[in-house]
Design an enzyme around this catalytic site. Structure first.
Site, PDB file in Angstrom:
ATOM      1  N   LYS A 177       0.845  -1.194   0.000  1.00  0.00           N
ATOM      2  CA  LYS A 177       0.000   0.000   0.000  1.00  0.00           C
ATOM      3  C   LYS A 177       0.884   1.249   0.000  1.00  0.00           C
ATOM      4  O   LYS A 177       1.480   1.611   1.009  1.00  0.00           O
ATOM      5  CB  LYS A 177      -0.918   0.057   1.225  1.00  0.00           C
ATOM      6  CG  LYS A 177      -1.947   1.173   1.061  1.00  0.00           C
ATOM      7  CD  LYS A 177      -2.488   1.724   2.364  1.00  0.00           C
ATOM      8  CE  LYS A 177      -1.841   2.988   2.842  1.00  0.00           C
ATOM      9  NZ  LYS A 177      -1.928   4.170   1.981  1.00  0.00           N
ATOM     10  N   GLU A 252       9.899   1.515  10.380  1.00  0.00           N
ATOM     11  CA  GLU A 252      10.946   2.513  10.096  1.00  0.00           C
ATOM     12  C   GLU A 252      10.266   3.858  10.241  1.00  0.00           C
ATOM     13  O   GLU A 252       9.470   4.245   9.399  1.00  0.00           O
ATOM     14  CB  GLU A 252      11.474   2.363   8.664  1.00  0.00           C
ATOM     15  CG  GLU A 252      12.097   1.019   8.338  1.00  0.00           C
ATOM     16  CD  GLU A 252      13.427   0.793   9.013  1.00  0.00           C
ATOM     17  OE1 GLU A 252      13.971   1.727   9.616  1.00  0.00           O
ATOM     18  OE2 GLU A 252      13.918  -0.342   8.948  1.00  0.00           O
ATOM     19  N   CYS A 286      13.645  10.891   6.326  1.00  0.00           N
ATOM     20  CA  CYS A 286      13.577  10.496   7.726  1.00  0.00           C
ATOM     21  C   CYS A 286      14.927  10.597   8.424  1.00  0.00           C
ATOM     22  O   CYS A 286      15.001  10.926   9.593  1.00  0.00           O
ATOM     23  CB  CYS A 286      13.045   9.080   7.827  1.00  0.00           C
ATOM     24  SG  CYS A 286      13.913   7.947   6.740  1.00  0.00           S
ATOM     25  N   GLU A 383       9.960  16.216  14.655  1.00  0.00           N
ATOM     26  CA  GLU A 383      10.299  16.038  13.243  1.00  0.00           C
ATOM     27  C   GLU A 383       9.476  17.023  12.408  1.00  0.00           C
ATOM     28  O   GLU A 383       8.253  17.011  12.451  1.00  0.00           O
ATOM     29  CB  GLU A 383       9.981  14.602  12.838  1.00  0.00           C
ATOM     30  CG  GLU A 383      10.456  14.292  11.449  1.00  0.00           C
ATOM     31  CD  GLU A 383      10.208  12.846  11.071  1.00  0.00           C
ATOM     32  OE1 GLU A 383       9.093  12.351  11.295  1.00  0.00           O
ATOM     33  OE2 GLU A 383      11.145  12.220  10.545  1.00  0.00           O
TER      34      GLU A 383
HETATM   35  P1  NAP Z   1       2.509   8.539   7.644  1.00  0.00           P
HETATM   36  O1  NAP Z   1       1.497   9.577   7.734  1.00  0.00           O
HETATM   37  O2  NAP Z   1       2.901   7.814   8.849  1.00  0.00           O
HETATM   38  O3  NAP Z   1       2.022   7.545   6.505  1.00  0.00           O
HETATM   39  C1  NAP Z   1       2.805   6.458   6.070  1.00  0.00           C
HETATM   40  C2  NAP Z   1       1.912   5.413   5.449  1.00  0.00           C
HETATM   41  O4  NAP Z   1       1.051   4.874   6.444  1.00  0.00           O
HETATM   42  C3  NAP Z   1       0.990   5.944   4.354  1.00  0.00           C
HETATM   43  O5  NAP Z   1       0.867   4.964   3.357  1.00  0.00           O
HETATM   44  C4  NAP Z   1      -0.310   6.158   5.089  1.00  0.00           C
HETATM   45  O6  NAP Z   1      -1.466   6.134   4.262  1.00  0.00           O
HETATM   46  C5  NAP Z   1      -0.301   4.958   6.025  1.00  0.00           C
HETATM   47  N1  NAP Z   1      -1.167   5.090   7.199  1.00  0.00           N
HETATM   48  C6  NAP Z   1      -1.651   6.209   7.779  1.00  0.00           C
HETATM   49  N2  NAP Z   1      -2.420   5.911   8.847  1.00  0.00           N
HETATM   50  C7  NAP Z   1      -2.428   4.568   8.943  1.00  0.00           C
HETATM   51  C8  NAP Z   1      -3.043   3.636   9.839  1.00  0.00           C
HETATM   52  N3  NAP Z   1      -3.776   4.039  10.857  1.00  0.00           N
HETATM   53  N4  NAP Z   1      -2.847   2.324   9.647  1.00  0.00           N
HETATM   54  C9  NAP Z   1      -2.062   1.898   8.639  1.00  0.00           C
HETATM   55  N5  NAP Z   1      -1.466   2.711   7.744  1.00  0.00           N
HETATM   56  C10 NAP Z   1      -1.627   4.037   7.906  1.00  0.00           C
HETATM   57  O7  NAP Z   1       3.872   9.123   7.081  1.00  0.00           O
HETATM   58  P2  NAP Z   1       4.062  10.077   5.851  1.00  0.00           P
HETATM   59  O8  NAP Z   1       3.548  11.422   6.241  1.00  0.00           O
HETATM   60  O9  NAP Z   1       3.562   9.451   4.618  1.00  0.00           O
HETATM   61  O10 NAP Z   1       5.655  10.092   5.746  1.00  0.00           O
HETATM   62  C11 NAP Z   1       6.446  10.876   6.545  1.00  0.00           C
HETATM   63  C12 NAP Z   1       6.943  10.120   7.752  1.00  0.00           C
HETATM   64  O11 NAP Z   1       7.601   8.933   7.363  1.00  0.00           O
HETATM   65  C13 NAP Z   1       7.970  10.869   8.537  1.00  0.00           C
HETATM   66  O12 NAP Z   1       7.691  10.773   9.901  1.00  0.00           O
HETATM   67  C14 NAP Z   1       9.269  10.182   8.229  1.00  0.00           C
HETATM   68  O13 NAP Z   1      10.259  10.304   9.191  1.00  0.00           O
HETATM   69  C15 NAP Z   1       8.831   8.801   8.036  1.00  0.00           C
HETATM   70  N6  NAP Z   1       9.799   8.082   7.212  1.00  0.00           N
HETATM   71  C16 NAP Z   1      10.624   7.177   7.814  1.00  0.00           C
HETATM   72  C17 NAP Z   1      11.564   6.496   7.076  1.00  0.00           C
HETATM   73  C18 NAP Z   1      12.485   5.501   7.709  1.00  0.00           C
HETATM   74  O14 NAP Z   1      13.046   4.688   7.011  1.00  0.00           O
HETATM   75  N7  NAP Z   1      12.662   5.505   9.003  1.00  0.00           N
HETATM   76  C19 NAP Z   1      11.649   6.722   5.716  1.00  0.00           C
HETATM   77  C20 NAP Z   1      10.798   7.651   5.137  1.00  0.00           C
HETATM   78  C21 NAP Z   1       9.869   8.312   5.901  1.00  0.00           C
HETATM   79  P3  NAP Z   1      -2.058   7.442   3.551  1.00  0.00           P
HETATM   80  O15 NAP Z   1      -1.136   8.579   3.838  1.00  0.00           O
HETATM   81  O16 NAP Z   1      -2.094   7.079   2.123  1.00  0.00           O
HETATM   82  O17 NAP Z   1      -3.411   7.639   4.120  1.00  0.00           O
END
Ligand code: NAP
Ligand code: MG
Length: 499
Positions: A177, A252, A286, A383
């Site tokens: 997804k 992650e 990240c 962050e």
């Molecule tokens: P996010 O809001 O946590 O979303 C990540 C994914 O999870 C999306 O596909 C999102 O779907 C899905 N999601 C949201 N709520 C969910 C739930 N309740 N259950 C299951 N899945 C759910 O993160 P983002 O805003 O896309 O990305 C930014 C974040 O990612 C930052 O905090 C960054 O640090 C982190 N990140 C970490 C790494 C690493 O390797 N550590 C790498 C890259 C990014 P939808 O958004 O499509 O609704």
């Protein structure tokens, strides 16, 4: 306009309620594609497909060479379509052309590495409990099963591959997804996978809101493992949701990594490195070096050069090869970053450079550096995930370590120094999953990547990363043929006491 359908059990389908959503180019606000929006019912169908495919052994029981060959076919498809994928990634995510090109290249390279890892025999024989000849002990690494792969929007194709690669190499079946914000290249990947010999149902790709279909994936009892990359907040929600059937999880999550510049660093390199660490992909990384710790001895010249260099960066159209800074991904991210800039000022930090929106169209924010900041400020602890770096001065190495480790996160970080031994001593004291010395961002397919503390659970890449998609099974084969010599013989068989 291009329309993408859900990819379930080797078929492209509309969503069960006919719903769709639009993919938008953040540089222009233009709609670039329409994508089928999966319902919970579609999600269950995708899980069932992956479950059936796994249980049938159609993938997990294929000879390793065959799995490797099919993964390699996907690599070839990505390479053949690299230009197209790059263009789509730029349009859908606001990545600069250079970054998107690199991402596609690295996705293929990484998947190629996993096609080779698929050949590895991780099973081993270990020594038994007591003397040789008593038992033979085999440790098998078996695929964990059905994996839900949930990824964010900052490196759309690369993140998809980082999860698909090890899952497929280990013999798992998957439901991927992507983030709704950037689903286009994942859906292109579905089309490419469909052109290979991948058996139906092994890879399913569905788009839709995390709040509904993500929740279904993480709570569905037919799913064995969730591999997630995204925010720490959602990571915690997933842990709870996955608890029902005690799914294996790898997370992650976020970071607030310390990028430490020592007084013996080459100034010019360290300044360029700080810009790369903090502003690559508009700071939406990240592992980004978002807390810039600078030794007081070089503070003045460092800050002056940093300001000068940042102000020479070119902000603009991500499709232009000479652009350094593109837009952030969407309006809500734009607002959230601008909010943090306001918070930083209210907390008493000072804007060295940037701090404003750039232009009137598209979600552009000037690369921003805060100085006169302390580590307890929100802009140092939370962050921001945008082009905002907090610069903090330190006195000596001990203080740098203390500040660096004073964070709920522990994902990345770096040390810039002319003395490798000094930098290494410092690196060893950082409570974080990756430390670069005189570098930043570079990851190796062979070394683990992941977070300490609230930056995550588990690792990606390397053998550690592959093992996350396996279960370890111990098979004990007893070799004592004489039953009276079994260690437990006296425990269960009544003994004649000889009287
Ligand atoms: P996010 O809001 O946590 O979303 C990540 C994914 O999870 C999306 O596909 C999102 O779907 C899905 N999601 C949201 N709520 C969910 C739930 N309740 N259950 C299951 N899945 C759910 O993160 P983002 O805003 O896309 O990305 C930014 C974040 O990612 C930052 O905090 C960054 O640090 C982190 N990140 C970490 C790494 C690493 O390797 N550590 C790498 C890259 C990014 P939808 O958004 O499509 O609704
Ligand atoms: Mg988009």
């Amino acid at each position: 306009m291009e329309k993408y359908l859900l990819y379930i059990n080797g078929q492209f389908r509309e969503s069960s309620d006919g719903g769709t959503f639009k993919a938008v180019n953040p540089a222009s606000g233009e709609v670039i594609a329409e994508i089928a929006k999966a319902t919970v019912e579609d999600t269950r169908a995708a899980v069932d497909a992956a479950r059936n495919a796994f249980d049938s052994g159609i993938w997990s029981e294929l000879p390793r060479e065959e799995r490797s060959r099919i993964i390699k076919q996907i690599v070839d498809k990505i390479n053949e379509n690299a230009r197209h994928l790059t263009g789509l990634e730029v349009a859908d995510s606001g990545s600069t052309l250079k970054k998107a090109g690199e991402d596609v290249f690295l996705s293929a390279k990484s998947l190629n590495h996993y096609s080779k890892m698929a050949l590895l025999d991780l099973n081993e024989e270990v020594e038994g409990l007591s003397k040789p000849g008593v038992s033979k002990n085999i440790v098998r690494r078996e695929p964990v099963g059905v994996c839900a792969l949930i990824i964010p929007w900052n490196f759309p194709l690369k993140m998809a591959i980082w999860k698909l690669g090890p899952a497929l190499a280990a013999g798992c079946t998957v439901i991927l997804k992507p983030a709704m914000e950037t689903s286009v290249t994942a859906m292109e990947l579905a089309r490419l996978i469909d052109q290979t010999d991948m058996p139906k149902g092994v890879v399913n790709i569905i788009c839709g809101p995390g709040s509904s279909i993500g929740t279904e994936l993480t709570s569905n009892p037919k799913v064995d493992k969730v591999a997630f990359t995204g925010s720490t907040e959602v990571g915690k929600t997933i842990m709870k949701s996955a608890a029902g059937n005690l799914k294996k999880i790898t997370l992650e999550c976020g970071g607030k990594s310390a990028n430490i510049v020592l007084d013996d660093a080459d100034l010019e390199t360290a300044v360029d490195g700080a810009i790369y660490a903090g502003f690559y992909h508009q700071g939406q990384c990240c592992e980004g070096g978002t807390r810039l710790l600078v030794h007081e001895k070089i503070y003045e010249p460092f800050v002056n050069l940093l300001k000068e260099k940042i102000e020479r960066m070119k902000i603009g159209d991500p499709m232009d090869k000479t652009t350094n800074v593109g837009p952030v991904v969407n309006e809500s991210q734009f607002n959230s970053v601008m909010d943090y800039i306001r918070i930083g000022k209210e907390e008493g930090a000072e804007v060295l450079t940037g701090g404003k929106r750039y232009g009137e169209k598209g979600y552009y924010i000037e690369p921003t550096v805060f100085i006169n900041a302390t580590n307890d400020m929100r802009i140092s602890q939370e962050e921001i995930f945008g082009p905002v770096v907090t610069l903090i001065k330190f006195r000596d190495d001990d203080e740098a370590v203390k500040i660096a480790n004073d964070s709920v996160f522990g994902l990345g970080g770096a040390v810039w120094s002319g003395d490798d031994a000094r930098a290494l001593r410092l690196a060893e004291r950082l409570r974080t999953g990756t430390v670069w010395i005189n570098e930043y961002h570079l990851l190796s397919d062979r070394a683990p990547f992941g977070g300490y503390k609230q930056s995550g659970i588990g690792r990606e890449f390397g053998l550690d990363g592959l093992k996350e998609y396996t279960e370890a099974k111990h098979i004990h084969i007893d070799e004592i043929k004489d039953r009276t010599k079994k260690t437990w013989y006296a425990v269960v068989v009544p003994q004649d006491n000889g009287s």
